[in-house]
Design a protein around this motif. Structure first.
Motif, mmCIF file in Angstrom:
data_model
loop_
_atom_site.group_PDB
_atom_site.id
_atom_site.type_symbol
_atom_site.label_atom_id
_atom_site.label_comp_id
_atom_site.label_asym_id
_atom_site.label_seq_id
_atom_site.Cartn_x
_atom_site.Cartn_y
_atom_site.Cartn_z
ATOM 1 N N PRO A 107 -7.646 -2.435 16.412
ATOM 2 C CA PRO A 107 -6.591 -1.873 15.572
ATOM 3 C C PRO A 107 -5.256 -2.562 15.782
ATOM 4 O O PRO A 107 -4.980 -3.118 16.843
ATOM 5 C CB PRO A 107 -6.523 -0.417 16.047
ATOM 6 C CG PRO A 107 -6.963 -0.467 17.471
ATOM 7 C CD PRO A 107 -7.992 -1.557 17.542
ATOM 8 N N ASP A 108 -4.438 -2.558 14.749
ATOM 9 C CA ASP A 108 -3.055 -2.977 14.864
ATOM 10 C C ASP A 108 -2.315 -1.839 15.562
ATOM 11 O O ASP A 108 -2.348 -0.699 15.116
ATOM 12 C CB ASP A 108 -2.483 -3.230 13.464
ATOM 13 C CG ASP A 108 -1.021 -3.620 13.500
ATOM 14 O OD1 ASP A 108 -0.188 -2.730 13.767
ATOM 15 O OD2 ASP A 108 -0.718 -4.791 13.256
ATOM 16 N N TYR A 109 -1.648 -2.143 16.675
ATOM 17 C CA TYR A 109 -1.075 -1.078 17.497
ATOM 18 C C TYR A 109 0.027 -0.312 16.776
ATOM 19 O O TYR A 109 0.139 0.905 16.920
ATOM 20 C CB TYR A 109 -0.556 -1.655 18.817
ATOM 21 C CG TYR A 109 -1.670 -2.035 19.760
ATOM 22 C CD1 TYR A 109 -2.429 -1.048 20.388
ATOM 23 C CD2 TYR A 109 -1.981 -3.367 20.004
ATOM 24 C CE1 TYR A 109 -3.469 -1.383 21.241
ATOM 25 C CE2 TYR A 109 -3.022 -3.715 20.859
ATOM 26 C CZ TYR A 109 -3.762 -2.716 21.472
ATOM 27 O OH TYR A 109 -4.798 -3.044 22.303
ATOM 28 N N GLN A 149 0.300 0.156 13.531
ATOM 29 C CA GLN A 149 -0.365 1.007 12.543
ATOM 30 C C GLN A 149 -1.032 2.198 13.214
ATOM 31 O O GLN A 149 -0.962 3.328 12.724
ATOM 32 C CB GLN A 149 -1.396 0.192 11.763
ATOM 33 C CG GLN A 149 -0.800 -0.876 10.862
ATOM 34 C CD GLN A 149 -1.860 -1.753 10.224
ATOM 35 O OE1 GLN A 149 -3.060 -1.554 10.429
ATOM 36 N NE2 GLN A 149 -1.431 -2.745 9.450
ATOM 37 N N ALA A 150 -1.681 1.946 14.357
ATOM 38 C CA ALA A 150 -2.370 3.023 15.072
ATOM 39 C C ALA A 150 -1.380 4.073 15.572
ATOM 40 O O ALA A 150 -1.625 5.276 15.459
ATOM 41 C CB ALA A 150 -3.163 2.446 16.239
ATOM 42 N N LEU A 200 -0.173 6.134 12.744
ATOM 43 C CA LEU A 200 -1.199 7.096 12.341
ATOM 44 C C LEU A 200 -1.215 8.297 13.280
ATOM 45 O O LEU A 200 -1.309 9.449 12.842
ATOM 46 C CB LEU A 200 -2.562 6.410 12.333
ATOM 47 C CG LEU A 200 -3.746 7.204 11.787
ATOM 48 C CD1 LEU A 200 -3.541 7.513 10.311
ATOM 49 C CD2 LEU A 200 -5.033 6.424 11.980
ATOM 50 N N HIS A 216 2.611 1.997 7.202
ATOM 51 C CA HIS A 216 1.724 1.572 8.288
ATOM 52 C C HIS A 216 0.410 2.357 8.251
ATOM 53 O O HIS A 216 -0.662 1.804 8.522
ATOM 54 C CB HIS A 216 2.416 1.767 9.637
ATOM 55 C CG HIS A 216 3.559 0.825 9.873
ATOM 56 N ND1 HIS A 216 3.419 -0.544 9.821
ATOM 57 C CD2 HIS A 216 4.873 1.064 10.152
ATOM 58 C CE1 HIS A 216 4.590 -1.115 10.068
ATOM 59 N NE2 HIS A 216 5.490 -0.163 10.263
ATOM 60 N N ILE A 217 0.500 3.652 7.922
ATOM 61 C CA ILE A 217 -0.723 4.454 7.785
ATOM 62 C C ILE A 217 -1.552 3.927 6.621
ATOM 63 O O ILE A 217 -2.779 3.796 6.715
ATOM 64 C CB ILE A 217 -0.369 5.938 7.582
ATOM 65 C CG1 ILE A 217 0.327 6.489 8.835
ATOM 66 C CG2 ILE A 217 -1.619 6.755 7.259
ATOM 67 C CD1 ILE A 217 0.776 7.929 8.705
ATOM 68 N N ASP A 266 -1.672 0.903 5.463
ATOM 69 C CA ASP A 266 -2.259 -0.403 5.773
ATOM 70 C C ASP A 266 -3.335 -0.339 6.845
ATOM 71 O O ASP A 266 -4.124 -1.276 6.983
ATOM 72 C CB ASP A 266 -1.155 -1.368 6.217
ATOM 73 C CG ASP A 266 -0.152 -1.657 5.104
ATOM 74 O OD1 ASP A 266 -0.518 -1.467 3.924
ATOM 75 O OD2 ASP A 266 0.990 -2.047 5.418
ATOM 76 N N TYR A 267 -3.369 0.738 7.618
ATOM 77 C CA TYR A 267 -4.365 0.862 8.686
ATOM 78 C C TYR A 267 -5.779 0.816 8.120
ATOM 79 O O TYR A 267 -6.668 0.191 8.674
ATOM 80 C CB TYR A 267 -4.146 2.171 9.442
ATOM 81 C CG TYR A 267 -5.144 2.422 10.554
ATOM 82 C CD1 TYR A 267 -4.858 2.039 11.860
ATOM 83 C CD2 TYR A 267 -6.367 3.041 10.300
ATOM 84 C CE1 TYR A 267 -5.772 2.267 12.886
ATOM 85 C CE2 TYR A 267 -7.281 3.272 11.314
ATOM 86 C CZ TYR A 267 -6.985 2.886 12.603
ATOM 87 O OH TYR A 267 -7.893 3.104 13.611
ATOM 88 N N LEU A 303 -9.049 7.459 17.020
ATOM 89 C CA LEU A 303 -8.545 6.691 15.889
ATOM 90 C C LEU A 303 -9.662 6.538 14.859
ATOM 91 O O LEU A 303 -10.815 6.309 15.223
ATOM 92 C CB LEU A 303 -8.076 5.306 16.334
ATOM 93 C CG LEU A 303 -6.785 5.231 17.144
ATOM 94 C CD1 LEU A 303 -6.561 3.800 17.633
ATOM 95 C CD2 LEU A 303 -5.603 5.689 16.308
ATOM 96 N N HIS A 340 -11.525 1.473 10.609
ATOM 97 C CA HIS A 340 -10.845 0.743 9.538
ATOM 98 C C HIS A 340 -11.790 0.632 8.346
ATOM 99 O O HIS A 340 -12.572 -0.309 8.239
ATOM 100 C CB HIS A 340 -10.450 -0.656 10.009
ATOM 101 C CG HIS A 340 -9.352 -0.677 11.019
ATOM 102 N ND1 HIS A 340 -8.023 -0.742 10.683
ATOM 103 C CD2 HIS A 340 -9.391 -0.637 12.370
ATOM 104 C CE1 HIS A 340 -7.285 -0.749 11.785
ATOM 105 N NE2 HIS A 340 -8.090 -0.684 12.822
#
Length: 328
Positions: free
Chosen positions: A7-9, A11-12, A15, A77-78, A80-81, A268, A271
């Motif tokens: 995961p992108d941190y 974005q995570a 979320l 960011h959510i 794009d996650y 999490l 994706h």
């Protein structure tokens, strides 16, 4: 089981802040309000509680949208996650009001939240002149501060007075109801499309009473982002889940996804692309006291429209050709 990627941190973390922000209100801000009552700053909480008393009916009278909150960059960011997108199949005229069925519930309703409670996917540009409201459990609006945060994002109470108000005051209102309710969360298992809809007809009756157009929507990928442990109805865990729902209004589901590190387990979500397809509105006549026969007629038309929407888009958005939409 899904194969998670790293995961992108940012974005995570974005979320995670979504549910954690409510927890922070419960555990930090609300106790702080009480604490301030016993300090020299006591006028601040007193003013808030006085305003809360005067503002108590607002959740049932259209709520209070905040363009500023809906446009926070954290929602991007959510988005794009996963990523999350919205697809319009037909325009919605601002001259009408709409009652939108949101399907499926999923576990945390990521698609509906991002598409209808924020501007991350450009709702206002996609549907100009339309004001979205996503309905949720009424008791959330009895909680200080939480109610204000929810209303700022366009969330409204799912009780009848709140929905009646939105559908009878002005035009261009879109009220989204997760028709399957919290019970549908237990149906949220990857590679399944089970909707609790057969006996859910109250939303059709409400639409008829106001002459609101019914809008079917289906969010592909909503049930794919978590794995869920499903318990037999005779098991003690299921009985506990039912008791939990009786107390709090929603099920305590046992689910898991991925962690921060590739290949690890955690909370999490995976994706997986989430796409909300907004179908063509179904015009309804305005009937103050619709008969059960009339309600059944338009309920059947709605289910048919939803089924066609699913069939038209399923292979494009991750479902197999043989996967069927099941109405429970």
């Amino acid at each position: 089981m899904s194969c998670p990627k790293k995961p992108d941190y940012l974005q995570a973390l974005s979320l995670l802040q979504w549910p954690l922000s409510y927890l922070a209100i419960f555990l930090i801000l609300q106790p702080l309000l009480i604490y301030l009552l016993f300090t020299s700053l006591w006028p601040l909480p007193v003013l808030y509680f006085a305003w809360l008393f005067l503002d108590w009916k607002t959740p049932e009278q259209g709520g209070r949208h905040s363009a500023w909150v809906r446009n926070w960059y954290v929602w991007n960011h959510i988005r794009d996650y996963f990523p999350i997108t919205i697809l319009k199949t037909k325009d919605l005229s601002p001259e009408h009001n709409y009652l939108m069925g949101v399907h499926p519930h999923g576990l945390l309703t990521f698609g509906a939240f991002c598409n209808f409670c924020t501007e991350a996917t450009g709702f206002s540009k996609t549907f100009p002149g339309i004001t979205p409201h996503l309905a949720t459990l009424s008791w959330f609006f009895k909680i200080p501060l939480v109610r204000d945060y929810l209303m700022a994002k366009g969330v409204c109470s799912v009780n009848q007075p709140a929905i009646d108000y939105l559908l009878s005051h002005g035009t261009g209102n879109l009220v989204g109801i997760v028709v399957g309710g919290v019970g549908e969360a237990l149906q949220s298992v990857p590679n399944t499309t089970n909707l609790i809809l057969q006996k859910r007809k109250g939303f059709v009756r409400t639409a008829l009473q106001h002459g609101a157009h019914l809008v079917p929507t289906f969010t592909f990928g909503e049930t794919e982002v978590y794995d869920q442990v499903v318990f037999h109805k005779d098991s003690s865990v299921y009985k506990f889940q039912s008791f939990f729902r009786w107390i709090f209004g929603f099920y305590c589901c046992v689910f898991y996804g991925q962690g921060f590190h590739q290949g690890s387990f955690g909370l999490l979500p995976y994706h997986k692309p989430i796409v909300t397809v907004v179908g063509e509105p179904l015009p309804l006549p305005q009937i103050e006291k619709p008969s059960q026969e009339t309600v059944d007629k338009y309920h059947a038309l709605y289910m048919d429209a939803l089924h066609k929407l699913f069939e038209q888009h399923k292979t494009q958005y991750g479902c197999s050709e043989t996967q069927k939409l099941v109405f429970l």
